[in-house]
Design a protein around this motif. Structure first.
Motif, PDB file in Angstrom:
ATOM      1  N   ASP A 116      52.356  63.140  48.985  1.00  0.00           N
ATOM      2  CA  ASP A 116      51.588  62.958  47.760  1.00  0.00           C
ATOM      3  C   ASP A 116      52.438  62.859  46.506  1.00  0.00           C
ATOM      4  OD1 ASP A 116      49.034  63.297  49.142  1.00  0.00           O
ATOM      5  OD2 ASP A 116      49.631  65.393  49.354  1.00  0.00           O
ATOM      6  N   MET A 117      53.529  63.628  46.436  1.00  0.00           N
ATOM      7  CA  MET A 117      54.310  63.691  45.200  1.00  0.00           C
ATOM      8  C   MET A 117      55.789  63.440  45.484  1.00  0.00           C
ATOM      9  SD  MET A 117      54.841  66.879  42.504  1.00  0.00           S
ATOM     10  CE  MET A 117      53.227  66.759  41.737  1.00  0.00           C
ATOM     11  N   ASP A 118      56.396  62.580  44.665  1.00  0.00           N
ATOM     12  CA  ASP A 118      57.831  62.333  44.690  1.00  0.00           C
ATOM     13  C   ASP A 118      58.463  63.304  43.701  1.00  0.00           C
ATOM     14  OD1 ASP A 118      60.387  61.296  44.674  1.00  0.00           O
ATOM     15  OD2 ASP A 118      59.853  59.465  43.606  1.00  0.00           O
ATOM     16  N   MET A 119      59.275  64.223  44.214  1.00  0.00           N
ATOM     17  CA  MET A 119      59.710  65.339  43.363  1.00  0.00           C
ATOM     18  C   MET A 119      60.428  64.911  42.087  1.00  0.00           C
ATOM     19  SD  MET A 119      62.572  68.278  43.896  1.00  0.00           S
ATOM     20  CE  MET A 119      61.995  69.127  45.327  1.00  0.00           C
ATOM     21  N   SER A 120      61.489  64.090  42.208  1.00  0.00           N
ATOM     22  CA  SER A 120      62.357  63.980  41.046  1.00  0.00           C
ATOM     23  C   SER A 120      63.002  62.623  40.815  1.00  0.00           C
ATOM     24  CB  SER A 120      63.479  65.031  41.160  1.00  0.00           C
ATOM     25  OG  SER A 120      64.229  64.805  42.342  1.00  0.00           O
ATOM     26  N   GLN A 121      62.975  61.735  41.770  1.00  0.00           N
ATOM     27  CA  GLN A 121      63.796  60.536  41.659  1.00  0.00           C
ATOM     28  C   GLN A 121      63.097  59.355  40.986  1.00  0.00           C
ATOM     29  OE1 GLN A 121      66.449  62.714  42.524  1.00  0.00           O
ATOM     30  NE2 GLN A 121      67.190  60.621  42.534  1.00  0.00           N
ATOM     31  N   GLY A 122      61.785  59.431  40.804  1.00  0.00           N
ATOM     32  CA  GLY A 122      61.071  58.318  40.180  1.00  0.00           C
ATOM     33  C   GLY A 122      60.807  57.145  41.094  1.00  0.00           C
ATOM     34  N   THR A 123      61.022  57.336  42.385  1.00  0.00           N
ATOM     35  CA  THR A 123      60.846  56.222  43.318  1.00  0.00           C
ATOM     36  C   THR A 123      59.389  55.770  43.361  1.00  0.00           C
ATOM     37  OG1 THR A 123      62.589  57.261  44.628  1.00  0.00           O
ATOM     38  CG2 THR A 123      61.433  55.416  45.632  1.00  0.00           C
ATOM     39  N   TYR A 124      58.469  56.711  43.453  1.00  0.00           N
ATOM     40  CA  TYR A 124      57.049  56.361  43.432  1.00  0.00           C
ATOM     41  C   TYR A 124      56.687  55.650  42.128  1.00  0.00           C
ATOM     42  CZ  TYR A 124      55.136  58.709  47.615  1.00  0.00           C
ATOM     43  OH  TYR A 124      54.796  59.050  48.899  1.00  0.00           O
ATOM     44  N   ARG A 125      57.146  56.205  41.012  1.00  0.00           N
ATOM     45  CA  ARG A 125      56.810  55.626  39.716  1.00  0.00           C
ATOM     46  C   ARG A 125      57.284  54.178  39.625  1.00  0.00           C
ATOM     47  NH1 ARG A 125      59.202  59.116  36.761  1.00  0.00           N
ATOM     48  NH2 ARG A 125      61.126  57.965  36.331  1.00  0.00           N
ATOM     49  N   ASN A 126      58.434  53.899  40.195  1.00  0.00           N
ATOM     50  CA  ASN A 126      59.002  52.556  40.124  1.00  0.00           C
ATOM     51  C   ASN A 126      58.360  51.582  41.109  1.00  0.00           C
ATOM     52  OD1 ASN A 126      60.821  53.454  38.175  1.00  0.00           O
ATOM     53  ND2 ASN A 126      62.392  53.956  39.696  1.00  0.00           N
ATOM     54  N   GLU A 127      57.955  52.089  42.264  1.00  0.00           N
ATOM     55  CA  GLU A 127      57.559  51.189  43.355  1.00  0.00           C
ATOM     56  C   GLU A 127      56.059  51.092  43.600  1.00  0.00           C
ATOM     57  OE1 GLU A 127      59.846  49.398  44.454  1.00  0.00           O
ATOM     58  OE2 GLU A 127      61.677  50.504  43.968  1.00  0.00           O
ATOM     59  N   LEU A 128      55.293  52.142  43.321  1.00  0.00           N
ATOM     60  CA  LEU A 128      53.883  52.150  43.709  1.00  0.00           C
ATOM     61  C   LEU A 128      53.028  51.125  42.975  1.00  0.00           C
ATOM     62  CD1 LEU A 128      53.036  55.933  44.305  1.00  0.00           C
ATOM     63  CD2 LEU A 128      53.684  54.166  45.957  1.00  0.00           C
TER      64      LEU A 128
END
Length: 371
Positions: A116-128
């Motif tokens: 559910d949550m990407d802790m710290s790297q911003g991968t979800y924010r960049n890719e989702l």
């Protein structure tokens, strides 16, 4: 009042090939379910707020993108209704595992698996966003992941009071007397007496002179151990300070560092030998730097690092009772010490009350368990 418990690392993290952190884990499903999953099931049943996925792969599938673990077992079998958070940077590491071609593909696999949550790297924010636009991730899947996170934040009260701090309460409780006493008790209960020949311990508090030597005798920072990022060395009672507080006012404490924990520089065996010869007993405090153990911190050679064993051998030649206190994050290979010193105290890295707890053991105010 302000934190959630997190069960980690889910799952099999403690069984990597070769004992190497983040490495592959290969085990039967029976072993997984009989040995490794029951503690996590108990945590879920106890109401733990979050789970953290493990770095390692499990039987060829990285836990970060392992739908069997994160959805089939955790959600459906265990009934967990909190959210699953990644460890730091594991989504890009799915690419390193060879299980996804890039971060975008890894993000798709992770969210669809139940992370559910990407802790710290911003991968979800960049890719989702692009993955949703392209239809590779259904909006309802993303919504459910967001809903799980928001639900827990609501339950924790973060939308009523997002910072959940109380400066007045913290002033009264942080390092308060009750907490320091608890830390001291926990610390001394952690100490293991490995050897005690000829009643070398406990020491008398009215000895005329005590030599305290070694690179960890007056070292505050290393007492805090690994993963103590908010720990303040100025709050630590060093071992030499604890000894001084325990003995008679007539007892003189002589100190010499002798050598550093590692390396060939600043070696002062002569100074250590000199104070040792003047004293009734020698307390040598040796061991590891705190960053030698902990996550992803393996050592090929687990003897005492640097010149510390050579220092002990020089002290042994003097003929005075030699008490060795070990400060370390892992068991060490110490065959010479086990054979030659009078007493051997495994003290680990005990935190703020290190000096007081160790002095309690050395001078007989507390009897170590030996476990």
């Amino acid at each position: 009042e302000s934190i959630l418990a997190c069960a980690k690392h889910f799952a099999g993290y403690g069984a990597p090939d070769g004992g190497r952190d983040y490495n592959t884990v290969d085990m039967s499903l029976q072993t997984l379910h009989d040995v490794y999953l029951p503690p996590f099931k108990a945590a879920a049943e106890a109401g733990v707020g979050t789970f953290m996925s493990a770095f390692n792969d499990l039987n060829g599938i990285p836990c970060t993108v392992n739908k069997y673990l994160l959805t089939d077992v955790l959600r459906e079998k265990f009934g967990f209704n909190g959210f699953v958070v990644s460890d730091a940077n594991p989504i890009p590491e799915v690419v390193v595992h060879g299980y996804a071609e890039d971060n975008k593909a890894a993000s798709k696999k992770a969210l669809n698996a139940g992370l559910d949550m990407d802790m710290s790297q911003g991968t979800y924010r960049n890719e989702l966003p692009e993955l949703v636009k392209e239809g590779d991730i259904l909006e309802e899947v993303l919504d459910e992941a967001v809903r799980r996170v928001l639900r827990v934040k609501f339950l924790l009260g973060l939308f009523d009071n997002p910072y959940r701090t109380d400066a007045k309460k913290e002033e009264k409780t942080l390092l308060c007397k009750e907490h320091l006493e608890a830390a001291r008790d926990i610390s001394r209960r952690s100490i293991v007496l490995l050897k005690n020949e000829n009643n070398a311990l406990p020491l008398k508090k009215d000895l005329k002179k005590i030599a305290v030597v070694g690179p960890l005798a007056e070292n505050a920072a290393e007492m805090l151990g690994t993963w103590s990022h908010t720990g303040n060395p100025s709050d630590v009672v060093t071992i030499i300070s604890g000894i001084k507080a325990a003995v008679s006012t007539e007892t003189e404490i002589l100190y010499a560092e002798g050598c550093k924990i590692t390396g060939e520089e600043c070696i002062d065996f002569e100074g250590a030998v000199r104070v040792a010869k003047e004293s009734d007993v020698i307390i040598a405090v040796v061991g590891e730097n705190s960053d030698m153990s902990g996550e992803a911190a393996s050592r090929i050679d687990i003897n005492l690092p640097g010149k510390q064993e050579e220092l002990l051998k020089e002290l042994r030649k003097i003929g005075k009772p030699l008490i060795v206190v070990l400060i370390n994050g892992r068991p060490l290979t110490i065959p010479w010490e086990a054979e030659n010193v009078d007493a051997l105290v495994e003290a680990w890295q005990l935190g703020t009350q290190s000096g007081n707890a160790i002095a309690d053991v050395l001078f007989g105010d507390y009897n170590p368990s030996g476990k």
